[in-house]
Design a protein around this motif. Sequence first.
Motif, short mmCIF file in Angstrom:
data_model
loop_
_atom_site.label_atom_id
_atom_site.label_comp_id
_atom_site.label_asym_id
_atom_site.label_seq_id
_atom_site.Cartn_x
_atom_site.Cartn_y
_atom_site.Cartn_z
N ARG A 1 9.68 -6.29 -3.47
CA ARG A 1 8.76 -5.23 -3.07
C ARG A 1 7.33 -5.78 -3.06
NH1 ARG A 1 9.38 -1.39 -8.47
NH2 ARG A 1 8.39 -2.84 -9.94
N VAL A 2 6.53 -5.21 -2.19
CA VAL A 2 5.17 -5.69 -1.98
C VAL A 2 4.21 -4.52 -2.17
CG1 VAL A 2 3.61 -6.89 -0.41
CG2 VAL A 2 6.05 -7.34 -0.30
N ALA A 3 3.11 -4.77 -2.87
CA ALA A 3 2.12 -3.72 -3.12
C ALA A 3 0.72 -4.28 -2.88
CB ALA A 3 2.25 -3.19 -4.55
N SER A 4 -0.22 -3.38 -2.60
CA SER A 4 -1.60 -3.79 -2.43
C SER A 4 -2.52 -2.90 -3.22
CB SER A 4 -2.00 -3.74 -0.94
OG SER A 4 -1.97 -2.40 -0.45
N VAL A 5 -3.64 -3.46 -3.64
CA VAL A 5 -4.69 -2.71 -4.32
C VAL A 5 -5.90 -2.65 -3.40
CG1 VAL A 5 -6.19 -2.59 -6.35
CG2 VAL A 5 -3.85 -3.48 -6.57
N CYS A 6 -6.40 -1.45 -3.14
CA CYS A 6 -7.62 -1.26 -2.36
C CYS A 6 -7.49 -1.91 -0.98
CB CYS A 6 -8.80 -1.78 -3.16
SG CYS A 6 -10.43 -1.34 -2.51
N THR A 7 -8.44 -2.79 -0.62
CA THR A 7 -8.44 -3.41 0.70
C THR A 7 -7.38 -4.50 0.85
OG1 THR A 7 -10.22 -4.87 -0.05
CG2 THR A 7 -10.86 -2.89 1.17
N GLY A 8 -6.58 -4.73 -0.17
CA GLY A 8 -5.43 -5.61 -0.01
C GLY A 8 -4.48 -5.09 1.05
N ALA A 9 -4.57 -3.78 1.36
CA ALA A 9 -3.73 -3.21 2.43
C ALA A 9 -4.02 -3.87 3.77
CB ALA A 9 -3.97 -1.70 2.52
N PHE A 10 -5.24 -4.35 3.98
CA PHE A 10 -5.56 -5.04 5.23
C PHE A 10 -4.70 -6.30 5.37
CE2 PHE A 10 -9.16 -2.29 4.92
CZ PHE A 10 -9.67 -2.14 6.20
N VAL A 11 -4.45 -6.98 4.26
CA VAL A 11 -3.64 -8.20 4.29
C VAL A 11 -2.20 -7.86 4.64
CG1 VAL A 11 -2.79 -10.14 2.92
CG2 VAL A 11 -5.16 -9.36 2.65
N LEU A 12 -1.65 -6.83 4.00
CA LEU A 12 -0.28 -6.44 4.30
C LEU A 12 -0.14 -5.99 5.75
CD1 LEU A 12 0.87 -4.45 1.13
CD2 LEU A 12 0.84 -6.92 1.56
N ALA A 13 -1.13 -5.24 6.24
CA ALA A 13 -1.08 -4.77 7.63
C ALA A 13 -1.18 -5.93 8.60
CB ALA A 13 -2.20 -3.76 7.88
N ALA A 14 -2.04 -6.89 8.31
CA ALA A 14 -2.20 -8.04 9.21
C ALA A 14 -0.93 -8.88 9.24
CB ALA A 14 -3.39 -8.89 8.76
N ALA A 15 -0.16 -8.85 8.16
CA ALA A 15 1.11 -9.59 8.13
C ALA A 15 2.23 -8.80 8.79
CB ALA A 15 1.48 -9.92 6.69
N GLY A 16 1.94 -7.57 9.25
CA GLY A 16 2.94 -6.75 9.93
C GLY A 16 3.85 -5.97 9.01
N LEU A 17 3.54 -5.95 7.69
CA LEU A 17 4.43 -5.30 6.74
C LEU A 17 4.26 -3.79 6.68
CD1 LEU A 17 4.23 -7.83 3.75
CD2 LEU A 17 5.82 -7.79 5.67
N LEU A 18 3.19 -3.28 7.31
CA LEU A 18 2.93 -1.83 7.23
C LEU A 18 3.18 -1.12 8.56
CD1 LEU A 18 -0.37 -1.74 5.10
CD2 LEU A 18 2.00 -1.51 4.33
N ASP A 19 3.61 -1.83 9.58
CA ASP A 19 3.84 -1.19 10.89
C ASP A 19 4.86 -0.06 10.77
OD1 ASP A 19 2.06 -2.92 11.98
OD2 ASP A 19 3.52 -4.09 13.12
N GLY A 20 4.48 1.12 11.25
CA GLY A 20 5.38 2.26 11.22
C GLY A 20 5.53 2.88 9.85
N ARG A 21 4.76 2.44 8.88
CA ARG A 21 4.87 2.95 7.53
C ARG A 21 3.61 3.73 7.14
NH1 ARG A 21 8.61 0.19 3.99
NH2 ARG A 21 9.71 -1.50 5.04
N ARG A 22 3.75 4.54 6.11
CA ARG A 22 2.61 5.25 5.55
C ARG A 22 1.92 4.34 4.55
NH1 ARG A 22 2.80 8.94 1.10
NH2 ARG A 22 0.99 10.35 1.02
N ALA A 23 0.58 4.33 4.58
CA ALA A 23 -0.19 3.45 3.70
C ALA A 23 -1.53 4.10 3.41
CB ALA A 23 -0.39 2.08 4.35
N THR A 24 -2.24 3.53 2.44
CA THR A 24 -3.59 3.99 2.15
C THR A 24 -4.46 2.80 1.81
OG1 THR A 24 -4.89 5.66 0.95
CG2 THR A 24 -3.31 4.37 -0.34
N THR A 25 -5.77 3.03 1.76
CA THR A 25 -6.74 2.03 1.34
C THR A 25 -7.98 2.78 0.89
OG1 THR A 25 -7.83 -0.06 1.93
CG2 THR A 25 -7.82 1.68 3.60
N HIS A 26 -9.02 2.08 0.52
CA HIS A 26 -10.25 2.74 0.07
C HIS A 26 -10.79 3.64 1.18
CE1 HIS A 26 -14.27 3.35 -1.48
NE2 HIS A 26 -13.93 2.75 -2.61
N TRP A 27 -11.24 4.84 0.82
CA TRP A 27 -11.68 5.81 1.82
C TRP A 27 -12.83 5.29 2.67
CZ3 TRP A 27 -16.74 7.44 1.45
CH2 TRP A 27 -17.38 7.32 0.21
N GLN A 28 -13.66 4.40 2.10
CA GLN A 28 -14.78 3.85 2.89
C GLN A 28 -14.30 2.90 3.98
OE1 GLN A 28 -17.25 2.30 -0.42
NE2 GLN A 28 -18.83 3.72 0.29
#
Length: 313
Positions: free
Chosen positions: A94-121
Amino acid sequence: MPLELGLVHQLFGTARTLDDPGRRLYDVVTCAAEPGVVSTGADFPIRVAHGLEALHDAGTVVVPATHAPRQPETGGPLAPELASALRSLRQGVRVASVCTGAFVLAAAGLLDGRRATTHWQSAEHFRALFPHVELDADVLYTDEGDVLTSAGEAAGIDLCLHLIRRDHGAAVAADVARRTVVPPHREGGQAQYIPQPIPRPGVASTGRARQWALEHLDRPLSLHELASRESMSVRTFTRRFREEVGCSPAQWLTRQRVERARGLLEETDRPVDVIAGDVGFGTGASLRQHFRAVLGVSPSVYRATFRGGMAPG
């Protein structure tokens, strides 16, 4: 960003079995694309001993936040070796991200079609870069089973506690929270932390109503009844509640009832139908529906996992 990195070590590193406090439940290892000295957002660097080969043995991979140049957060490319390593994780990791780490997961294609969050800013920038990701900027964290994301900074604490709770139950997660002096579960989502107009002096909050509701979860609670506890109209109470907690009163009540039910499933042998009445869901069917919607499993499966025995219902 040292806080986001450190909290992963602090929380997973202090998780212990309750019957043997000397036995760690996780081994935490830090790795980088290039081992050695890694700069941070503070005035000190860190020294990382392990390279990406450490991912071969990982059960959970957590990507912390970064403001470094050339990272996806700033619109730059993801380093090829990191992208390849994340896409090549073995089955079941399993893979998890903290804050803007979601950008890394998304850039790797791991978040396509999935629900995700990141810092509101960073939410609008994230949406522009990754339109194929279902971004929910209102929550503290998301759980898609094998991929999880959290909002800014301290929401990483919420995510780590959620993972520990998922792995080892509420009692172990509560023990970690006590050691770290943080709440085992925070109410609401990110909305409560987004700047709002400063309220006028003397304007009441919804705190007393929430406390009263927690003391009476076993009975039906109407919005009118909660609003009357603060001498507010339903409309004003609902607006103020969402501003303070980050979700609607109904959503909050459901979550509190599920949390209460989770504790009873772990700590008692009461049948599911009885627990449903204890926490205000009324029927076992209602409890099962809400429990599965919030936690993704049935009450009986949850109890079998964290109490070691299947209960009736």
